[in-house]
Design a protein around this motif. Structure first.
Motif, mmCIF file in Angstrom:
data_model
loop_
_atom_site.group_PDB
_atom_site.id
_atom_site.type_symbol
_atom_site.label_atom_id
_atom_site.label_comp_id
_atom_site.label_asym_id
_atom_site.label_seq_id
_atom_site.Cartn_x
_atom_site.Cartn_y
_atom_site.Cartn_z
ATOM 1 N N TYR A 1 0.850 -1.185 0.000
ATOM 2 C CA TYR A 1 0.000 0.000 0.000
ATOM 3 C C TYR A 1 0.890 1.242 0.000
ATOM 4 O O TYR A 1 2.085 1.166 0.290
ATOM 5 C CB TYR A 1 -0.917 0.005 1.218
ATOM 6 C CG TYR A 1 -1.963 -1.088 1.209
ATOM 7 C CD1 TYR A 1 -3.093 -0.992 0.401
ATOM 8 C CD2 TYR A 1 -1.824 -2.209 2.030
ATOM 9 C CE1 TYR A 1 -4.059 -1.995 0.400
ATOM 10 C CE2 TYR A 1 -2.778 -3.213 2.035
ATOM 11 C CZ TYR A 1 -3.901 -3.101 1.222
ATOM 12 O OH TYR A 1 -4.843 -4.096 1.219
ATOM 13 N N ASP A 2 0.287 2.401 -0.283
ATOM 14 C CA ASP A 2 1.084 3.623 -0.355
ATOM 15 C C ASP A 2 1.526 4.141 1.010
ATOM 16 O O ASP A 2 2.244 5.146 1.094
ATOM 17 C CB ASP A 2 0.341 4.720 -1.126
ATOM 18 C CG ASP A 2 -0.990 5.094 -0.506
ATOM 19 O OD1 ASP A 2 -1.302 4.614 0.604
ATOM 20 O OD2 ASP A 2 -1.718 5.892 -1.140
ATOM 21 N N ASN A 3 1.117 3.445 2.081
ATOM 22 C CA ASN A 3 1.629 3.792 3.409
ATOM 23 C C ASN A 3 2.787 2.884 3.830
ATOM 24 O O ASN A 3 3.279 2.974 4.962
ATOM 25 C CB ASN A 3 0.514 3.731 4.455
ATOM 26 C CG ASN A 3 -0.085 2.335 4.597
ATOM 27 O OD1 ASN A 3 0.368 1.388 3.947
ATOM 28 N ND2 ASN A 3 -1.101 2.201 5.445
ATOM 29 N N GLY A 4 3.210 2.003 2.917
ATOM 30 C CA GLY A 4 4.335 1.125 3.189
ATOM 31 C C GLY A 4 3.956 -0.247 3.717
ATOM 32 O O GLY A 4 4.808 -1.128 3.818
ATOM 33 N N GLU A 5 2.659 -0.461 4.041
ATOM 34 C CA GLU A 5 2.233 -1.758 4.566
ATOM 35 C C GLU A 5 2.051 -2.766 3.433
ATOM 36 O O GLU A 5 1.696 -2.405 2.317
ATOM 37 C CB GLU A 5 0.942 -1.606 5.368
ATOM 38 C CG GLU A 5 1.109 -0.784 6.633
ATOM 39 C CD GLU A 5 -0.165 -0.723 7.452
ATOM 40 O OE1 GLU A 5 -1.175 -1.351 7.032
ATOM 41 O OE2 GLU A 5 -0.164 -0.057 8.500
ATOM 42 N N ILE A 6 2.257 -4.039 3.757
ATOM 43 C CA ILE A 6 2.185 -5.093 2.757
ATOM 44 C C ILE A 6 0.760 -5.257 2.224
ATOM 45 O O ILE A 6 -0.214 -5.214 2.983
ATOM 46 C CB ILE A 6 2.705 -6.436 3.328
ATOM 47 C CG1 ILE A 6 2.856 -7.481 2.228
ATOM 48 C CG2 ILE A 6 1.852 -6.914 4.488
ATOM 49 C CD1 ILE A 6 3.958 -7.213 1.259
ATOM 50 N N ASN A 7 0.622 -5.450 0.946
ATOM 51 C CA ASN A 7 -0.670 -5.643 0.289
ATOM 52 C C ASN A 7 -0.834 -7.090 -0.193
ATOM 53 O O ASN A 7 -1.887 -7.697 -0.045
ATOM 54 C CB ASN A 7 -0.784 -4.672 -0.891
ATOM 55 C CG ASN A 7 -2.062 -4.845 -1.683
ATOM 56 O OD1 ASN A 7 -2.272 -5.865 -2.315
ATOM 57 N ND2 ASN A 7 -2.903 -3.827 -1.671
ATOM 58 N N PHE A 8 0.242 -7.630 -0.774
ATOM 59 C CA PHE A 8 0.172 -8.993 -1.303
ATOM 60 C C PHE A 8 1.564 -9.596 -1.307
ATOM 61 O O PHE A 8 2.557 -8.934 -1.618
ATOM 62 C CB PHE A 8 -0.387 -8.975 -2.735
ATOM 63 C CG PHE A 8 -0.361 -10.321 -3.421
ATOM 64 C CD1 PHE A 8 -1.359 -11.254 -3.187
ATOM 65 C CD2 PHE A 8 0.670 -10.649 -4.293
ATOM 66 C CE1 PHE A 8 -1.334 -12.499 -3.816
ATOM 67 C CE2 PHE A 8 0.697 -11.889 -4.915
ATOM 68 C CZ PHE A 8 -0.303 -12.813 -4.673
ATOM 69 N N LYS A 9 1.602 -10.907 -0.964
ATOM 70 C CA LYS A 9 2.823 -11.689 -1.097
ATOM 71 C C LYS A 9 2.488 -12.967 -1.842
ATOM 72 O O LYS A 9 1.538 -13.659 -1.491
ATOM 73 C CB LYS A 9 3.398 -12.062 0.276
ATOM 74 C CG LYS A 9 4.187 -10.986 0.969
ATOM 75 C CD LYS A 9 4.817 -11.532 2.250
ATOM 76 C CE LYS A 9 5.648 -10.482 2.962
ATOM 77 N NZ LYS A 9 6.300 -11.047 4.183
ATOM 78 N N GLY A 10 3.270 -13.263 -2.873
ATOM 79 C CA GLY A 10 3.028 -14.508 -3.589
ATOM 80 C C GLY A 10 3.388 -14.426 -5.053
ATOM 81 O O GLY A 10 4.274 -13.677 -5.458
ATOM 82 N N HIS A 11 2.649 -15.211 -5.845
ATOM 83 C CA HIS A 11 2.952 -15.382 -7.269
ATOM 84 C C HIS A 11 2.062 -14.455 -8.089
ATOM 85 O O HIS A 11 0.835 -14.478 -7.973
ATOM 86 C CB HIS A 11 2.706 -16.844 -7.659
ATOM 87 C CG HIS A 11 3.230 -17.200 -9.005
ATOM 88 N ND1 HIS A 11 3.158 -18.490 -9.510
ATOM 89 C CD2 HIS A 11 3.821 -16.456 -9.976
ATOM 90 C CE1 HIS A 11 3.706 -18.511 -10.715
ATOM 91 N NE2 HIS A 11 4.111 -17.292 -11.024
ATOM 92 N N ILE A 12 2.689 -13.654 -8.940
ATOM 93 C CA ILE A 12 1.978 -12.802 -9.885
ATOM 94 C C ILE A 12 2.411 -13.211 -11.288
ATOM 95 O O ILE A 12 3.602 -13.346 -11.568
ATOM 96 C CB ILE A 12 2.288 -11.309 -9.655
ATOM 97 C CG1 ILE A 12 1.831 -10.879 -8.257
ATOM 98 C CG2 ILE A 12 1.607 -10.449 -10.715
ATOM 99 C CD1 ILE A 12 2.137 -9.423 -7.933
ATOM 100 N N LYS A 13 1.413 -13.430 -12.176
ATOM 101 C CA LYS A 13 1.710 -13.812 -13.558
ATOM 102 C C LYS A 13 1.159 -12.753 -14.504
ATOM 103 O O LYS A 13 -0.035 -12.456 -14.500
ATOM 104 C CB LYS A 13 1.101 -15.171 -13.899
ATOM 105 C CG LYS A 13 1.755 -16.355 -13.177
ATOM 106 C CD LYS A 13 1.158 -17.686 -13.609
ATOM 107 C CE LYS A 13 1.534 -18.012 -15.049
ATOM 108 N NZ LYS A 13 1.075 -19.392 -15.419
#
Length: 227
Positions: free
Chosen positions: A189-201
């Motif tokens: 996110y634009d506040n530095g917090e994690i939004n997604f972790k994993g596989h992006i295709k």
């Protein structure tokens, strides 16, 4: 100036073509009744100044300038074998669009390129006129994105980080065809917090954990960015 000795140089001479058009004005040497451009001089094309600078036996060699048909400066820098080789500058509409290294007339080495009509800029390494190696691509017109910092090959980013305008990282991982494509990607996110972790295709969430601001986490396969 090579084998041509200074006493052989004729200064401020003019050379004309068969139709009596001026094609050169400057220093020359005469050998076997042939006029050889050597020293400082100006080359003309269709009556308009095209090149001004140093010559070595009819070859552009040393510091020089290339001009457009309308007389505006196009390129300036160090020439070797008629082409820019070494540090130089390229202009468009009297504005610098590239400043850096050239090899055989192409951007090659370290430099900075400004895209006049696309509001973006690249600073980093070039090879044969293309982004190649470590570099930063800046954006002025892409929503919520300030720049890309990473490794480029043939104008495409291969891996690196994408940043928000506020300086926080937006994405970190690898790219394919300039789209997010990584098995261990991270979105923020634009506040530095994690939004997604994993596989992006190819720019879409494929498998991993999605984090939201409500404290709910989702770990599942994704189809077209949906869980």
């Amino acid at each position: 100036m090579g084998a041509c000795r200074s006493k052989e140089i004729h200064y401020n001479q003019e050379i004309y073509d068969n139709e009596d058009n001026l094609i050169y004005k400057g220093d020359i040497v005469v050998k076997k009744k042939k006029h050889i451009k050597h020293g400082q001089g100006i080359e003309y094309k269709n009556g308009v100044k095209y090149y001004e600078g140093n010559w070595n036996k009819n070859i552009k060699s040393g510091m020089g300038k290339i001009f457009r048909k309308n007389g505006e400066l196009l390129k300036t820098g160090y020439f070797e074998n008629n082409l820019l080789n070494g540090p130089g500058i390229e202009y468009a509409n009297k504005i610098i669009i590239y400043k850096g290294d050239f090899v055989n007339g192409k951007y090659d080495g370290s430099g900075e390129l400004n895209f006049m009509n696309k509001n973006k800029k690249y600073r980093g390494h070039f090879k044969k006129g293309m982004f190649y190696g470590k570099g930063i691509l800046f954006f002025d017109n892409e929503k919520n994105t300030k720049y890309l910092d990473g490794l480029f090959i043939n104008n495409n980013i291969i891996s690196g980080d994408k940043y928000y305008e506020n300086g926080f990282i937006k994405y970190t991982g690898s790219f394919k065809e300039n789209k997010y494509d990584c098995e261990n990607a991270e979105l923020f996110y634009d506040n530095g917090e994690i939004n997604f972790k994993g596989h992006i295709k190819m720019g879409k969430l494929y498998f991993g954990t999605l984090y939201n601001n409500c404290g709910n986490n989702y770990t599942d396969p994704f189809v077209n960015n949906k869980y």
